[in-house]
Design a protein around this motif. Structure first.
Motif, short mmCIF file in Angstrom:
data_model
loop_
_atom_site.label_atom_id
_atom_site.label_comp_id
_atom_site.label_asym_id
_atom_site.label_seq_id
_atom_site.Cartn_x
_atom_site.Cartn_y
_atom_site.Cartn_z
N ARG B 31 0.73 -1.27 0.10
CA ARG B 31 -0.03 0.07 -0.03
C ARG B 31 0.96 1.36 -0.12
N GLN B 32 0.34 2.16 -0.53
CA GLN B 32 0.84 3.56 -0.50
C GLN B 32 1.44 4.14 0.71
N LEU B 33 2.55 4.68 0.69
CA LEU B 33 3.10 5.22 1.88
C LEU B 33 2.96 6.83 1.97
N PHE B 59 2.16 2.43 10.29
CA PHE B 59 0.84 2.40 10.56
C PHE B 59 -0.21 2.28 9.45
N THR B 60 -0.72 0.95 9.09
CA THR B 60 -1.47 1.05 8.05
C THR B 60 -2.89 0.77 8.19
N LYS B 61 -3.88 1.51 7.70
CA LYS B 61 -5.23 1.30 8.09
C LYS B 61 -6.18 1.98 6.79
N HIS B 62 -6.91 1.40 6.46
CA HIS B 62 -7.61 1.73 5.03
C HIS B 62 -7.03 1.92 3.96
N ASN B 63 -6.04 0.86 3.74
CA ASN B 63 -5.22 0.91 2.55
C ASN B 63 -4.18 2.11 2.62
N GLU B 64 -3.95 2.60 3.71
CA GLU B 64 -3.13 3.97 3.67
C GLU B 64 -2.11 3.59 4.77
#
Lengths: 395, 235
Positions: B31-33, B59-64
């Motif tokens: 996923r995109q940083l 921290f990864t949440k909602h594909n972000e």
């Protein structure tokens, strides 16, 4: 095309050039040395020496050098085949009592499957001496073929022989000329000469190889074909671009040793004397052959040099020492590379008396150092402004 | 009022239980940083979306995916305390030219941070991620030399650091063994090579765990010690 260069040199001369892309290149140098002269050439930090290496390095009486005693002012051509990274490079000519440079050429090799050099050159009149040397730098060689013409000249004939890594290829068709694979006979006197293509299949792995052609009298060399076999040129890590290829065996000795010094001892509290000693611990291990025969083997032995451990934060730094792009890291990396080069070329001697282990006394003494007497101790001021010590042992 | 407080505490305990140890060393997806987030700005409910990868924390949440920072400096390692009331993390506390790393304890309930350890020479002083050993100690690997590794044990009460040493065979082709001299002067001889060290808490007992490898790097087992604050006991 190459820029101009002095024909006659009496002291070290650096010929700078640059290439526009990474890949396999040849660098061809033709020079002459009189009987009291010698010449050797370094390419960037590659300093050719005898193979296999002996205790006392030899640089001038080797196939890639021009040794005046052998040449007696006759021309010799050395063709280096090596991978070059994009950017600037340097040929350093190091003469002894002067030398003559006749020609410098370099070219990108487009097709590495079959490399063909068309020479059509006749040797100058002279007795048995080196004429052409191909220097394969970390390159394999499946086969080599050469086409040459030899003629009979009244009382003597032309000859040419092939020496691969010091071993003469024998001529099975002749007892008198068993060392000369291309050789004229008296009955060729009336003919224009004997033109022969001969091929040899040494199947050499990727390494440093010297392929020599020696001439006796005036043979004509038409062409040389080198077949490298299934060879894929990879990006070779350099001091400017040290990213690893995924395989530390692709590193030069200087690069992998510099990685180890950088990973183990870039700590700014540690003095250079410790870095040099740590570098010598690694070299001593290589020379003892107990941990492996190559630098990369010794350095990547499990749990020996912790910066290479998969779970170590320093692992990122040994894979690409300048990944942070910070000046402090770039300077430390270049410094480690410099020290590594000087250790490998004996410009820095062994301060450890043959040590092959070390530890820093900020922790308890490791089990292997119990009851052992250190060969060297190096003290420094640690972060608590007290004295830290690194102990070096020969086990 | 008391009933309300009790309900609140019960809810908090249940929530922490559900979260369990959400912070793990699993890989970050593709996923995109996008940008950074400060550790103190992440809601407690979202701690399970924090992951560590190669000495960076995301921290990864909602594909972000966002890199996790503290005071605008990146975190390099993070772990919950066994009782889940605190988070310990390493972060690069210096400027661009430094090799500084600090260890900070973030008290979740009080939302307070406290730096408990700092080094300007991280390449030698910190050679692993951090691990809690009970609620009062943190350990991590440190530099030693050839064929050995140090393990630093930091007491959160006193700030004192003790160093233990793992040493391996001095020469190759000898049986795979690790010699461990612990923080209390005890010596252990262990079959296998200890490269990775971690901790576990089970039934309120805290264990130091050595993962054992062979020379090929394959895992061949583990060796556990019960830690009681005064000694390590092989189990």
């Amino acid at each position: 095309m190459p820029e101009t260069f002095p024909k006659s040199i009496s002291k070290k001369y650096i010929y700078a050039f640059s290439v526009s892309k990474f890949g396999l290149y040849y660098i061809s140098i033709t020079s002459q040395c009189g009987s009291t002269q010698d010449l050797r050439v370094e390419i960037d930090n590659f300093k050719p020496r005898e193979i296999p290496p002996k205790d006392k390095p030899q640089y001038y009486d080797t196939p890639p050098a021009w040794n005046g005693t052998h040449l007696k002012s006759l021309k010799k051509t050395v063709i280096f085949i090596l991978l070059l990274s994009k950017g600037k490079h340097a040929l350093t000519f190091v003469p002894k009592n002067g030398a003559t440079i006749n020609r410098i050429d370099y070219k990108y090799i487009k097709d590495s499957d079959e490399i063909v050099f068309k020479m059509n050159t006749q040797a100058e009149e002279g007795n048995r001496r080196p004429w052409y040397t191909f220097v394969l730098v970390n390159i394999p060689l499946r086969s080599i073929g050469a086409e040459a013409t030899t003629k009979w000249h009244f009382l003597d004939g032309d000859d040419m022989k092939l020496i691969i890594d010091g071993k003469v290829e024998k001529n099975s068709q002749s007892i008198l000329h068993k060392n000369w694979s291309w050789s004229a006979r008296p009955w060729h006197f009336l003919a224009k000469g004997k033109k022969e293509y001969k091929e040899f299949t040494p199947n050499l792995p990727s390494d440093l190889h010297y392929i020599e052609l020696w001439a006796d009298k005036t043979p004509i060399l038409h062409q040389v074909n080198l077949n490298l076999g299934p060879y894929e040129s990879k990006q070779v890590p350099t001091v400017e671009d040290p990213r690893w290829t995924g395989d530390f065996s692709d590193d030069t000795d200087q690069i992998i040793l510099a990685r180890a010094l950088f990973g183990e001892a870039r700590n700014t509290l540690v003095p250079d004397s410790a870095r040099i000693a740590i570098g010598w611990v690694i070299r001593n291990r290589v020379e003892s052959k107990r941990w492996g025969e190559e630098y990369f083997e010794v350095i990547t032995q499990p749990l020996q040099f912790s910066a290479f451990n998969e779970n170590d934060p320093n692992r990122i730094y040994v894979e690409n020492p300048i990944y942070t792009k910070r000046k402090i890291d770039i300077n430390a990396w270049e410094h480690a590379y410099d020290i590594a080069g000087k250790i490998l070329t004996n410009q820095l001697s062994d301060p450890t008396n043959g040590a092959n282990h070390y530890f820093d006394n900020s922790i308890n003494t490791p089990d292997w150092a119990q009851n052992e007497k250190p060969k060297l101790t190096i003290s420094y001021t640690n972060k608590f402004d007290t004295e830290g010590t690194i102990f070096f042992y020969k086990l | 009022m008391k009933k309300l407080q009790a309900t609140g505490i019960l809810f908090l305990v249940t929530l922490i239980g559900i979260l369990s140890i959400a912070i793990s060393a699993q890989g970050v997806t593709n996923r995109q940083l996008t940008s950074g987030v400060d550790i103190t700005d992440i809601p407690m409910l979202d701690y399970r979306f924090i992951v560590e990868k190669r000495f960076q924390v995301f921290f990864t949440k909602h594909n972000e995916t966002k890199q996790v920072y503290f005071n605008a400096k990146p975190l390099v390692s993070i772990e919950f305390s066994p009782s889940h009331d605190r988070i310990a993390f390493f972060y690069k506390s210096g400027d661009e030219t430094s090799d500084d790393i600090s260890l900070v304890i973030f008290n979740i309930k009080e939302e307070k941070t406290k730096e408990i350890y700092h080094t300007s020479h991280a390449s030698w002083d910190i050679k692993s991620t951090l691990h809690w050993l009970g609620d009062n100690y943190i350990f991590f690997l440190r530099y030693c030399g050839t064929s050995c590794q140090g393990i630093s044990l930091l007491s959160l009460k006193t700030g004192h650091i003790s160093n233990a040493v793992l040493s391996y065979q001095s020469l190759p082709n000898l049986p795979e063994k690790t010699y461990f001299k612990d923080w209390f002067g005890q010596k252990f001889e262990i079959d296998g090579l200890v490269e990775r060290v971690k901790s576990e808490t089970k039934k309120n007992r805290h264990y130091l765990v050595f993962m054992l490898n062979d020379y090929k790097g394959d895992i061949i087992g583990k060796y556990k010690f019960l830690f009681n604050g005064k000694a390590l006991i092989g189990v």
